[in-house]
Scaffold this motif. Structure first.
Motif, short mmCIF file in Angstrom:
data_model
loop_
_atom_site.label_atom_id
_atom_site.label_comp_id
_atom_site.label_asym_id
_atom_site.label_seq_id
_atom_site.Cartn_x
_atom_site.Cartn_y
_atom_site.Cartn_z
N ALA A 43 0.83 -1.20 0.00
CA ALA A 43 0.00 0.00 0.00
C ALA A 43 0.86 1.25 0.00
N GLY A 44 0.41 2.28 -0.74
CA GLY A 44 1.11 3.57 -0.75
C GLY A 44 2.25 3.64 -1.73
N THR A 45 2.34 2.67 -2.67
CA THR A 45 3.43 2.69 -3.65
C THR A 45 3.37 3.95 -4.52
N THR A 46 2.18 4.29 -4.99
CA THR A 46 2.02 5.48 -5.82
C THR A 46 1.97 6.71 -4.93
N ARG A 47 2.91 7.63 -5.13
CA ARG A 47 3.01 8.82 -4.29
C ARG A 47 2.57 10.08 -5.02
N ASP A 48 2.76 10.13 -6.32
CA ASP A 48 2.48 11.35 -7.07
C ASP A 48 1.47 11.06 -8.17
N VAL A 49 1.03 12.10 -8.84
CA VAL A 49 0.08 11.96 -9.94
C VAL A 49 0.83 11.54 -11.20
N LEU A 50 0.32 10.52 -11.87
CA LEU A 50 0.92 10.04 -13.11
C LEU A 50 -0.14 10.12 -14.21
N THR A 51 0.18 10.77 -15.32
CA THR A 51 -0.77 10.92 -16.43
C THR A 51 -0.20 10.30 -17.70
N ARG A 52 -1.07 9.76 -18.52
CA ARG A 52 -0.71 9.27 -19.85
C ARG A 52 -1.83 9.64 -20.81
N SER A 53 -1.45 10.24 -21.93
CA SER A 53 -2.42 10.60 -22.96
C SER A 53 -2.39 9.56 -24.06
N VAL A 54 -3.57 9.08 -24.44
CA VAL A 54 -3.70 8.09 -25.50
C VAL A 54 -4.88 8.48 -26.38
N ALA A 55 -4.98 7.87 -27.53
CA ALA A 55 -6.13 8.07 -28.41
C ALA A 55 -6.78 6.72 -28.65
N LEU A 56 -8.05 6.61 -28.32
CA LEU A 56 -8.82 5.41 -28.58
C LEU A 56 -9.89 5.75 -29.59
N GLY A 57 -9.86 5.10 -30.74
CA GLY A 57 -10.83 5.39 -31.78
C GLY A 57 -10.79 6.82 -32.25
N GLY A 58 -9.60 7.44 -32.21
CA GLY A 58 -9.46 8.82 -32.63
C GLY A 58 -9.90 9.83 -31.58
N ILE A 59 -10.22 9.37 -30.38
CA ILE A 59 -10.67 10.25 -29.29
C ILE A 59 -9.51 10.49 -28.33
N PRO A 60 -9.10 11.73 -28.09
CA PRO A 60 -8.00 11.99 -27.17
C PRO A 60 -8.43 11.79 -25.72
N LEU A 61 -7.69 10.96 -24.99
CA LEU A 61 -7.99 10.67 -23.59
C LEU A 61 -6.74 10.87 -22.75
N THR A 62 -6.93 11.30 -21.52
CA THR A 62 -5.83 11.39 -20.57
C THR A 62 -6.21 10.62 -19.32
N PHE A 63 -5.46 9.55 -19.05
CA PHE A 63 -5.71 8.73 -17.86
C PHE A 63 -4.80 9.21 -16.73
N VAL A 64 -5.34 9.21 -15.51
CA VAL A 64 -4.61 9.73 -14.36
C VAL A 64 -4.57 8.67 -13.27
N ASP A 65 -3.35 8.27 -12.87
CA ASP A 65 -3.16 7.40 -11.72
C ASP A 65 -2.67 8.27 -10.57
N MET A 66 -2.98 7.89 -9.36
CA MET A 66 -2.70 8.78 -8.23
C MET A 66 -2.54 7.98 -6.94
N ALA A 67 -2.13 8.69 -5.91
CA ALA A 67 -1.99 8.06 -4.60
C ALA A 67 -3.34 7.57 -4.08
N GLY A 68 -3.32 6.51 -3.30
CA GLY A 68 -4.54 6.02 -2.69
C GLY A 68 -5.11 7.02 -1.70
N LEU A 69 -6.43 7.12 -1.68
CA LEU A 69 -7.10 8.09 -0.81
C LEU A 69 -7.38 7.46 0.56
N ARG A 70 -6.89 8.12 1.58
CA ARG A 70 -7.24 7.74 2.95
C ARG A 70 -7.16 8.99 3.81
N ASP A 71 -7.77 8.91 5.00
CA ASP A 71 -7.95 10.09 5.82
C ASP A 71 -6.64 10.67 6.32
N ALA A 72 -5.67 9.83 6.66
CA ALA A 72 -4.43 10.34 7.22
C ALA A 72 -3.28 9.41 6.87
#
Length: 422
Positions: A244-273
């Motif tokens: 748990a907690g491996t992902t620390r920062d925001v990671l984005t990748r832009s791809v095109a699916l069927g000619g549609i521009p998309l940006t996927f965002v991976d991020m840190a896990g959400l928890r209260d503290a």
């Protein structure tokens, strides 16, 4: 004004390289290299020679006398063999011609704008066209570059001019018996124009088309976000670990699916503290991304995702279900359910994008249309002077939109987006 030259095709080596020249000394430049001025707008095969008479290349030369040219001034093109040495030799020969200098980024297009060959909205469309990476982006940019928005703005401006003329007539001749006051349908026509402007403002914007429809993968730590992210972008972009907690920062990748521009965002896990200060910063950034996203894929406890998010069961390959009725059940490991999820994402993104071939307004254009709409909104004031000023504000906004007035800083920023040969 200086005469400019630049390579307007791709970097050599190439089959053909196109050297452009524009300005008052263009004819002299053509004569200096080709020995003669060819017939206008006809490709002529010519031996290009340096000042000392040495042969540079066998090339096609086209001569475009102004003002009927791309820039509105005398232009020429040298279609060369695309080797680096040939291109460099021709550039050096042109630089030695009196009155010529290398062009700056966007200078050809800026001259087209300055000479009235295109307006500002068309120039923005051309810049978007050069940057287009997907079919949707290309078609939207083509609509803008071809003048679709410019024609619409000109029609709006003409309508406002008619309104202004009626107001001026009422002001100037209010005491004349043969001049009527404002027509009975004046207010209705102004309201109709405001409604049309609002319709354009409600259309999908260019920002989504350029940056891509933004999909954030959210949930608690170790929910399978990074594994699903890698599967969606078809790359091992994110580190996937059972810790748990491996992902620390925001990671984005832009791809095109069927000619549609998309940006996927991976991020840190959400928890209260978190006791880890670095992870805590990552959690804060993750929450910001959830707010910013166009769509959130929620991998956490069912029903606890943000409003409008899709509940996703991400690990059906493990043989147990954590969610009773999620929107989608997938396995990022085996690929089960992934095609259905991708198609759903594409459908959702397509609905948020401009329709193919429609003009998508950028922030500058939409802000000026909003300024015009707001100046005309509400009841028509009884004071004709106030009404005339409101109409002037709307007309000024339309003028700035298509470049009839503007600031040099804004023009510098726009044309700086272009390459040297544009």
């Amino acid at each position: 004004m200086d005469t400019i030259f630049a390579l307007s095709s791709g970097a050599p080596p190439a089959a053909i390289s196109v050297m452009r020249v524009s300005g008052p000394d263009t004819a002299g430049a053509v004569r200096a290299l080709a020995g003669k001025l060819p017939a206008p707008r006809r490709a002529s095969l010519v031996s290009l020679k340096d000042q000392d008479g040495s042969k540079l290349d066998e090339a096609l030369v086209l001569w475009f006398p102004g003002p009927a040219s791309a820039t509105g001034e005398d232009c020429a093109e040298f279609h060369l063999h695309g080797g680096r040495a040939i291109v460099a030799a021709v550039e050096a020969a042109l630089a030695r011609v009196e009155g010529l200098r290398p062009a700056k980024p966007g200078e050809f297009t800026r001259r087209s704008f300055a000479n009235g060959r295109i307006d500002l909205a068309q120039a923005e469309g051309l810049a978007d066209l050069l940057e287009a990476e997907t079919e949707l982006q290309r078609r939207s940019a083509m609509a803008l570059a071809s003048g679709a928005l410019s024609e619409q703005v000109s029609a709006w401006r003409e309508g406002v001019l008619i309104f202004s003329a009626l107001v001026e007539s009422a002001l100037d001749f209010a005491d004349e018996d043969d001049v009527d006051s404002l027509p009975n349908d004046f207010s209705a026509k102004v309201s109709a124009l405001v409604s049309e402007l609002d319709y354009w403002l409600e259309r999908p914007r260019a920002q989504t088309l350029k940056e891509g429809f933004r999909i954030a993968l959210a949930g608690p730590p170790n929910a399978g976000k990074s594994t699903l992210f890698n599967r969606l972008v078809e790359s091992e972009a994110a580190i996937a670990s059972p810790m748990a907690g491996t992902t620390r920062d925001v990671l984005t990748r832009s791809v095109a699916l069927g000619g549609i521009p998309l940006t996927f965002v991976d991020m840190a896990g959400l928890r209260d503290a978190s006791s880890d200060d670095i992870e805590a910063i990552g959690i804060g950034r993750a929450r910001d991304e959830v707010v910013r996203a166009d769509l959130v894929l929620w991998l956490g406890p069912e029903g606890e995702g943000p409003d409008g998010s899709w509940d996703v069961e991400p690990r059906i390959d493990e043989g147990h279900a954590l969610k009773v009725s999620p929107d989608y059940r997938v396995s990022a490991v085996s690929g089960e359910g992934m095609d259905q999820l991708r198609k759903a994402i594409m459908g959702c993104a397509l609905g948020a994008m401009p329709k193919p071939g429609d003009v998508a307004l950028n922030e500058r254009q939409s802000s000026l249309i909003l300024e015009a709409a707001d100046s005309l909104r509400g009841d028509v004031p009884g004071d004709l002077l106030i009404l005339g000023e409101k109409l002037r504000v709307a007309r000024s906004a339309f003028d700035r939109l298509i470049g009839r007035s503007g600031t040099e800083d804004m023009l510098d920023t726009l044309f700086g987006r272009f390459c040297i040969g544009k």
